[in-house]
Design a protein around this motif. Structure first.
Motif, PDB file in Angstrom:
ATOM      1  N   LYS A   1      43.345  36.856  28.287  1.00 41.04           N
ATOM      2  CA  LYS A   1      41.887  36.705  28.276  1.00 41.04           C
ATOM      3  C   LYS A   1      41.245  37.995  28.791  1.00 41.04           C
ATOM      4  CE  LYS A   1      41.839  31.662  28.626  1.00 41.04           C
ATOM      5  NZ  LYS A   1      41.293  30.482  29.346  1.00 41.04           N
ATOM      6  N   ALA A   2      39.955  37.927  29.045  1.00 44.72           N
ATOM      7  CA  ALA A   2      39.201  39.103  29.468  1.00 44.72           C
ATOM      8  C   ALA A   2      38.795  38.998  30.929  1.00 44.72           C
ATOM      9  CB  ALA A   2      37.948  39.279  28.615  1.00 44.72           C
ATOM     10  N   TYR A   3      38.901  40.123  31.626  1.00 43.28           N
ATOM     11  CA  TYR A   3      38.325  40.263  32.966  1.00 43.28           C
ATOM     12  C   TYR A   3      37.142  41.200  32.780  1.00 43.28           C
ATOM     13  CZ  TYR A   3      38.484  40.051  38.073  1.00 43.28           C
ATOM     14  OH  TYR A   3      38.194  39.786  39.391  1.00 43.28           O
ATOM     15  N   PHE A   4      35.931  40.639  32.802  1.00 48.67           N
ATOM     16  CA  PHE A   4      34.760  41.439  32.463  1.00 48.67           C
ATOM     17  C   PHE A   4      34.112  42.015  33.712  1.00 48.67           C
ATOM     18  CE2 PHE A   4      30.237  42.045  31.449  1.00 48.67           C
ATOM     19  CZ  PHE A   4      30.397  43.017  30.477  1.00 48.67           C
TER      20      PHE A   4
ATOM     21  N   GLY B   1      49.476  31.440  44.251  1.00 50.30           N
ATOM     22  CA  GLY B   1      48.555  30.482  43.679  1.00 50.30           C
ATOM     23  C   GLY B   1      47.391  31.128  42.952  1.00 50.30           C
ATOM     24  N   ALA B   2      47.529  32.405  42.618  1.00 57.79           N
ATOM     25  CA  ALA B   2      46.465  33.107  41.897  1.00 57.79           C
ATOM     26  C   ALA B   2      46.443  32.669  40.433  1.00 57.79           C
ATOM     27  CB  ALA B   2      46.665  34.617  41.988  1.00 57.79           C
ATOM     28  N   GLU B   3      45.251  32.573  39.891  1.00 56.06           N
ATOM     29  CA  GLU B   3      45.102  32.155  38.504  1.00 56.06           C
ATOM     30  C   GLU B   3      45.323  33.294  37.523  1.00 56.06           C
ATOM     31  OE1 GLU B   3      41.408  29.127  39.713  1.00 56.06           O
ATOM     32  OE2 GLU B   3      41.058  30.950  38.523  1.00 56.06           O
ATOM     33  N   SER B   4      45.032  34.525  37.958  1.00 53.95           N
ATOM     34  CA  SER B   4      44.968  35.644  37.014  1.00 53.95           C
ATOM     35  C   SER B   4      45.519  36.922  37.616  1.00 53.95           C
ATOM     36  CB  SER B   4      43.516  35.894  36.583  1.00 53.95           C
ATOM     37  OG  SER B   4      42.867  34.700  36.227  1.00 53.95           O
ATOM     38  N   LEU B   5      45.967  37.795  36.728  1.00 56.98           N
ATOM     39  CA  LEU B   5      46.350  39.150  37.095  1.00 56.98           C
ATOM     40  C   LEU B   5      45.476  40.103  36.306  1.00 56.98           C
ATOM     41  CD1 LEU B   5      48.225  41.307  38.396  1.00 56.98           C
ATOM     42  CD2 LEU B   5      49.707  41.039  36.379  1.00 56.98           C
TER      43      LEU B   5
ATOM     44  N   THR C   1      29.476  38.019  23.376  1.00 55.92           N
ATOM     45  CA  THR C   1      30.485  38.232  22.334  1.00 55.92           C
ATOM     46  C   THR C   1      31.851  37.717  22.769  1.00 55.92           C
ATOM     47  OG1 THR C   1      29.326  40.183  21.484  1.00 55.92           O
ATOM     48  CG2 THR C   1      31.655  39.974  20.937  1.00 55.92           C
ATOM     49  N   LEU C   2      32.204  37.975  24.019  1.00 55.13           N
ATOM     50  CA  LEU C   2      33.515  37.540  24.510  1.00 55.13           C
ATOM     51  C   LEU C   2      33.559  36.033  24.734  1.00 55.13           C
ATOM     52  CD1 LEU C   2      34.263  40.416  27.042  1.00 55.13           C
ATOM     53  CD2 LEU C   2      35.352  40.045  24.824  1.00 55.13           C
ATOM     54  N   GLY C   3      32.456  35.456  25.168  1.00 54.03           N
ATOM     55  CA  GLY C   3      32.345  34.006  25.293  1.00 54.03           C
ATOM     56  C   GLY C   3      33.457  33.356  26.093  1.00 54.03           C
ATOM     57  N   LYS C   4      34.117  32.378  25.489  1.00 50.97           N
ATOM     58  CA  LYS C   4      35.141  31.591  26.167  1.00 50.97           C
ATOM     59  C   LYS C   4      36.354  32.432  26.570  1.00 50.97           C
ATOM     60  CE  LYS C   4      37.330  30.375  21.767  1.00 50.97           C
ATOM     61  NZ  LYS C   4      37.724  29.303  20.832  1.00 50.97           N
ATOM     62  N   ARG C   5      36.444  33.635  26.067  1.00 50.00           N
ATOM     63  CA  ARG C   5      37.589  34.497  26.389  1.00 50.00           C
ATOM     64  C   ARG C   5      37.477  35.087  27.799  1.00 50.00           C
ATOM     65  NH1 ARG C   5      35.332  34.914  21.747  1.00 50.00           N
ATOM     66  NH2 ARG C   5      36.488  34.655  19.784  1.00 50.00           N
ATOM     67  N   VAL C   6      36.316  34.999  28.412  1.00 53.46           N
ATOM     68  CA  VAL C   6      36.118  35.567  29.754  1.00 53.46           C
ATOM     69  C   VAL C   6      36.803  34.678  30.782  1.00 53.46           C
ATOM     70  CG1 VAL C   6      34.449  36.256  31.504  1.00 53.46           C
ATOM     71  CG2 VAL C   6      33.940  36.637  29.078  1.00 53.46           C
ATOM     72  N   ASP C   7      37.782  35.250  31.454  1.00 53.66           N
ATOM     73  CA  ASP C   7      38.555  34.505  32.452  1.00 53.66           C
ATOM     74  C   ASP C   7      38.025  34.746  33.859  1.00 53.66           C
ATOM     75  OD1 ASP C   7      41.057  33.006  33.302  1.00 53.66           O
ATOM     76  OD2 ASP C   7      41.345  34.911  34.365  1.00 53.66           O
ATOM     77  N   LYS C   8      37.658  35.968  34.169  1.00 50.43           N
ATOM     78  CA  LYS C   8      37.127  36.345  35.479  1.00 50.43           C
ATOM     79  C   LYS C   8      36.038  37.385  35.272  1.00 50.43           C
ATOM     80  CE  LYS C   8      40.070  34.121  38.283  1.00 50.43           C
ATOM     81  NZ  LYS C   8      40.611  33.237  37.235  1.00 50.43           N
ATOM     82  N   ILE C   9      35.173  37.532  36.289  1.00 46.05           N
ATOM     83  CA  ILE C   9      34.087  38.506  36.226  1.00 46.05           C
ATOM     84  C   ILE C   9      34.040  39.314  37.510  1.00 46.05           C
ATOM     85  CG2 ILE C   9      31.575  38.816  36.108  1.00 46.05           C
ATOM     86  CD1 ILE C   9      31.414  36.380  34.326  1.00 46.05           C
ATOM     87  N   HIS C  10      33.920  40.635  37.362  1.00 47.12           N
ATOM     88  CA  HIS C  10      33.686  41.532  38.490  1.00 47.12           C
ATOM     89  C   HIS C  10      32.202  41.842  38.581  1.00 47.12           C
ATOM     90  CE1 HIS C  10      37.766  43.688  39.454  1.00 47.12           C
ATOM     91  NE2 HIS C  10      37.541  42.658  40.238  1.00 47.12           N
TER      92      HIS C  10
ATOM     93  N   HIS D   1      54.916  31.834  35.089  1.00 49.57           N
ATOM     94  CA  HIS D   1      54.280  31.745  36.407  1.00 49.57           C
ATOM     95  C   HIS D   1      52.912  31.072  36.355  1.00 49.57           C
ATOM     96  CE1 HIS D   1      57.400  34.157  38.266  1.00 49.57           C
ATOM     97  NE2 HIS D   1      57.281  35.057  37.310  1.00 49.57           N
ATOM     98  N   GLY D   2      52.432  30.732  35.172  1.00 45.24           N
ATOM     99  CA  GLY D   2      51.143  30.076  35.057  1.00 45.24           C
ATOM    100  C   GLY D   2      49.976  30.973  35.430  1.00 45.24           C
ATOM    101  N   VAL D   3      50.084  32.250  35.074  1.00 43.00           N
ATOM    102  CA  VAL D   3      49.071  33.243  35.462  1.00 43.00           C
ATOM    103  C   VAL D   3      48.531  33.929  34.207  1.00 43.00           C
ATOM    104  CG1 VAL D   3      48.641  35.367  36.757  1.00 43.00           C
ATOM    105  CG2 VAL D   3      50.191  33.623  37.686  1.00 43.00           C
ATOM    106  N   VAL D   4      47.207  34.018  34.103  1.00 39.39           N
ATOM    107  CA  VAL D   4      46.564  34.645  32.948  1.00 39.39           C
ATOM    108  C   VAL D   4      46.622  36.167  33.058  1.00 39.39           C
ATOM    109  CG1 VAL D   4      44.332  35.010  31.793  1.00 39.39           C
ATOM    110  CG2 VAL D   4      45.033  32.707  32.500  1.00 39.39           C
ATOM    111  N   LEU D   5      46.947  36.824  31.958  1.00 32.48           N
ATOM    112  CA  LEU D   5      46.830  38.276  31.847  1.00 32.48           C
ATOM    113  C   LEU D   5      45.378  38.581  31.493  1.00 32.48           C
ATOM    114  CD1 LEU D   5      50.059  38.769  29.749  1.00 32.48           C
ATOM    115  CD2 LEU D   5      49.743  39.700  32.050  1.00 32.48           C
ATOM    116  N   ALA D   6      44.598  39.013  32.488  1.00 32.08           N
ATOM    117  CA  ALA D   6      43.165  39.212  32.302  1.00 32.08           C
ATOM    118  C   ALA D   6      42.890  40.697  32.077  1.00 32.08           C
ATOM    119  CB  ALA D   6      42.395  38.699  33.517  1.00 32.08           C
TER     120      ALA D   6
END
Length: 318
Positions: free
Chosen positions: A207-210, A136-140, A227-236, A174-179
């Motif tokens: 998308k981006a994992y920032f 059930g993870a949204e992103s990889l 700059t990345l704006g809406k492209r940011v999917d997850k943040i560390h 699989h419905g998972v974003v490549l971040a």
């Protein structure tokens, strides 16, 4: 105003002796909503330890105690039934698994000149996408290659693009974003370049994992976010002392380092970011590591509340 933020923590922030049940229990007790799990590879881990093809990583990672430890509970060889058990265990503690990570694509890079190495890297990511879907993870989290003496900047870009394009159908299935994460890979060192590379795929599944700590060495985090704006999917979330200049500059406390947190939170607010913010604090403390987990959670709570009031964490699970 920041709203709907959920707090996560990466599995590498826990000691490698701690099993998943203990990780989930500690994370929930400390106040986290989710744990970003790490997929290990027994053979790949041995390759790093021996320096086989990853000499540029071996010394600093071993020195810090940060390495892709082979947690036997969750590896590339895990069966569907075993992955189902992990999902059930997380549900038992009401812990979400927002994303998965693995250091293996740093070793089997999508930019490697050797086609077989790239094939291995794509295979690892495809397996992880399947796991993410089951959990059930949204992103990889995806390490988008690296520049080395054997792999130039110009030659790396088309190789990575080809590999990511090949993985998009798997991500969609699989419905998972490549971040794609900004990491210390001598690659994609400016926010416009990273933005344009993501846009080149024209896919909601890339998308981006920032990572706000990773960027201290090469830029200004709040500029990257805007700059990345809406492209940011997850943040560390992590911190880094710029004067150190090497991997030992990463700190165990979020407020110890050069990240300008008010500006980072302001940029997150400006781009309308809501969702998962995951702490990645490595290596774990050698003594009383549980206390550090609590400290990370309380610091994140304090930062978000100070910036956005009670609404900032309104997205947290019950």
């Amino acid at each position: 105003m920041l709203q709907g933020i959920k707090k996560g923590i990466n599995q590498w922030s826990f000691p490698d002796t701690m099993d998943l049940r203990s990780c989930f229990s500690l994370a929930r007790d400390a106040g986290f909503d989710g744990v970003e799990l790490v997929v290990a590879d027994v053979q790949g881990s041995a390759r790093v330890s021996a320096g086989g093809g990853a000499e540029h990583l071996t010394l600093p990672m071993t020195y810090l105690g940060f390495y892709p430890y082979a947690n036997p509970e969750f590896t590339l060889e895990s069966t569907a039934e075993e992955v189902k058990g992990i999902r059930e265990l997380a549900d038992e503690f009401k812990i979400a698994i927002p994303s998965l990570a693995s250091v293996m694509p740093f070793i089997y890079a999508l930019s490697d000149p050797d086609q077989e190495v790239r094939r291995k890297g794509r295979g690892i990511l495809a397996t992880c996408l399947g796991f993410a879907g089951q959990l059930g993870a949204e992103s990889l989290l995806v390490i988008p290659g690296l520049v080395t003496p054997a792999s130039s900047y110009d030659s790396s870009i088309p190789r990575v693009k080809e590999s990511v394009e090949a993985l998009i159908p798997v991500a969609e299935e699989h419905g998972v974003v490549l971040a794609l994460e900004n990491v210390w890979n001598q690659f994609f060192l400016s926010p416009p370049e990273f933005r344009d590379f993501i846009d080149s795929f024209d896919s909601d599944f890339v998308k981006a994992y920032f990572d706000v700590g990773n960027v201290v060495r090469t830029g200004i985090g709040e500029h990257w976010l805007r700059t990345l704006g809406k492209r940011v999917d997850k943040i560390h979330f992590c911190n880094f002392r710029g004067e150190v200049g090497n991997i030992t500059g990463f700190t165990r406390h979020l407020l110890d380092g050069d990240v300008n947190w008010p500006s980072i939170l302001g940029a997150m607010d400006a781009i309308g970011y809501s969702g998962w913010v995951t702490a990645e604090i490595t290596p774990p403390a050698p003594h009383y590591p549980e206390k550090v987990i609590y400290d990370i959670a309380s610091t994140m709570d304090w930062m978000f509340s100070a910036y956005g009031g009670e609404d900032a964490l309104k997205g947290r699970s019950a």
